[in-house]
Enzyme design. Structure first.
Site, PDB file in Angstrom:
ATOM      1  N   GLU A 116     -65.807-126.932-102.296  1.00 46.57           N
ATOM      2  CA  GLU A 116     -66.058-126.634-100.882  1.00 46.57           C
ATOM      3  C   GLU A 116     -66.707-128.003-100.304  1.00 46.57           C
ATOM      4  O   GLU A 116     -67.468-128.736-101.055  1.00 46.57           O
ATOM      5  CB  GLU A 116     -67.236-125.551-100.937  1.00 46.57           C
ATOM      6  CG  GLU A 116     -67.673-125.123 -99.511  1.00 46.57           C
ATOM      7  CD  GLU A 116     -68.859-124.075 -99.505  1.00 46.57           C
ATOM      8  OE1 GLU A 116     -68.639-123.195-100.341  1.00 46.57           O
ATOM      9  OE2 GLU A 116     -69.643-124.097 -98.613  1.00 46.57           O
ATOM     10  N   ASP A 118     -68.794-129.164 -96.940  1.00 46.88           N
ATOM     11  CA  ASP A 118     -69.419-128.651 -95.802  1.00 46.88           C
ATOM     12  C   ASP A 118     -69.890-129.408 -94.788  1.00 46.88           C
ATOM     13  O   ASP A 118     -70.641-130.439 -94.981  1.00 46.88           O
ATOM     14  CB  ASP A 118     -70.988-128.001 -96.302  1.00 46.88           C
ATOM     15  CG  ASP A 118     -70.483-126.597 -97.208  1.00 46.88           C
ATOM     16  OD1 ASP A 118     -69.804-125.898 -96.894  1.00 46.88           O
ATOM     17  OD2 ASP A 118     -71.416-126.402 -98.055  1.00 46.88           O
ATOM     18  N   GLU A 120     -72.914-128.609 -91.949  1.00 48.63           N
ATOM     19  CA  GLU A 120     -73.619-127.602 -91.632  1.00 48.63           C
ATOM     20  C   GLU A 120     -74.844-128.178 -90.511  1.00 48.63           C
ATOM     21  O   GLU A 120     -75.291-129.247 -90.782  1.00 48.63           O
ATOM     22  CB  GLU A 120     -74.747-126.933 -92.575  1.00 48.63           C
ATOM     23  CG  GLU A 120     -73.729-126.070 -93.551  1.00 48.63           C
ATOM     24  CD  GLU A 120     -74.281-125.436 -94.665  1.00 48.63           C
ATOM     25  OE1 GLU A 120     -74.249-124.161 -94.851  1.00 48.63           O
ATOM     26  OE2 GLU A 120     -75.366-126.077 -95.349  1.00 48.63           O
TER      27      GLU A 120
END
Ligand SMILES: *[C@@H]1O[C@H](CO)[C@@H](O)[C@H](O)[C@H]1NC(C)=O
Ligand SMILES: *[C@@H]1O[C@H](CO)[C@@H](O)[C@H](O)[C@H]1NC(C)=O
Ligand SMILES: *[C@@H]1O[C@H](CO)[C@@H](O)[C@H](O)[C@H]1NC(C)=O
Length: 304
Positions: A116, A118, A120
């Site tokens: 993953e 990310d 954010e």
């Protein structure tokens, strides 16, 4: 900032009820082949589908708006999965009081031991700066957070956020400027690197007021809901795979077939290296590699 370990430990859990809903929805979608479409969302509909709370999506011209209110956040995922390439989107983040909210743009493989990448975006009180948290999971293990402030207000205009990924390195880019590089140190340091699992492209807006803003001290003020982040200009230039494709290397592993394997993408260019240094010096506010109290031993990729 309170001790980052607690924040990070909490942040990793990423709204478990939401992921459960998302997972259930995805399984349901997969089995029934019913795909909710977001009416009028040009450019979104072909590539993506809502995977939770489809009623919290709205289209306006070329924008897809994701809404968080006290009943729910929402999220979307790409119909296809991808191995390597460049994925970009433009986002205008929740305006005004966004404390407690997180807007996410990320890529993730399905299933256990997932990979993953990310972005954010951690909301804040009116007038206080957003922070961008990035993370890399390989084979199910994350704990690689960095946090940056930005050189602009991400709530007044759209800005481009991109993930570049090839066999050699991963770059997180903001308006084309690299803010982070995760290099392949598999051979040199024995650090696993994501290269075998295709990832979907995902986005979401959700409540994370247990950790997101000022270490969880500032909670979401629901009287300021709905919280809306707008997405547009989705661009995926990557090797596309359907989830059933068993042998990912056959299609996407052929060296020399794709532009991201060209020698000029063996490492960051000189200009981008300079930009990365500038960002690191002026905007990096947290780096897991510097967080000695958090780890009994610093992760291998942080050393040398
Ligand atoms: C991934 O994790 C699993 C389970 O933790 C482990 O058995 C496997 O060896 C790991 N694979 C790699 C490539 O590190
Ligand atoms: C929010 O604003 C405060 C005060 O300026 C700052 O310390 C913090 O890093 C900002 N961002 C987040 C996500 O808490
Ligand atoms: C939430 O927002 C309302 C309206 O702006 C304000 O009156 C109230 O004080 C805020 N609550 C908190 C806990 O800050």
């Amino acid at each position: 900032m309170s001790h980052p370990r607690t924040q990070m430990a909490i942040s990793k859990r990423r709204s478990p009820s939401c992921s459960l809903i998302a997972l259930t929805m995805m399984v349901w979608l997969w089995s029934s082949h019913v795909v909710p479409r977001v009416a009028g969302c040009d450019g979104f509909d072909e590539l993506f589908q809502p995977n939770w709370a489809p009623e919290h999506f709205e289209c306006e011209g070329d924008q897809t708006k994701l809404t968080l209110d006290s009943s729910s956040g929402c999220g979307f995922g790409s119909r296809k999965a991808y191995l390597f390439g460049l994925t970009s989107v433009q986002i205008k983040l929740v305006q005004g009081d966004s404390a407690g909210t997180v807007t996410a743009f990320y890529m993730s493989s399905d299933g256990p031991n997932h990979d993953e990448l990310d972005f954010e975006f951690l909301g804040n009180l009116s007038g206080e700066p957003y922070l961008v948290q990035t993370n890399v999971y390989v084979n199910g293990t994350g704990d690689r957070e960095q946090r940056h402030s930005l050189w602009f207000d991400p709530t007044t205009d759209f800005h481009t956020y991109s993930l570049f990924w090839n066999r050699r390195y991963i770059t997180f880019l903001v308006d084309g400027i690299p803010i982070r590089v995760f290099a392949n140190k598999e051979e040199s340091h024995g650090v696993p690197y994501p290269k075998n699992q295709p990832m979907r492209v995902l986005g979401s807006v959700w409540n994370a007021d247990d950790w997101a803003t000022q270490g969880g001290r500032v909670k979401t003020n629901w009287s300021h809901a709905p919280f809306v982040s707008s997405f547009r200009a989705f661009d995926i230039d990557a090797c596309e795979l359907s989830p059933e494709t068993a042998d990912v290397t056959t299609k996407c592993g052929q060296l020399g077939r794709y532009w991201w394997d060209r020698p000029s993408f063996n490492e960051l260019g000189r200009r981008q290296s300079r930009q990365l240094k500038w960002v690191c010096k002026k905007y990096l506010v947290y780096d897991y590699c510097e967080d000695k109290p958090r780890f009994s031993e610093l992760p291998k990729e942080c050393v040398g």
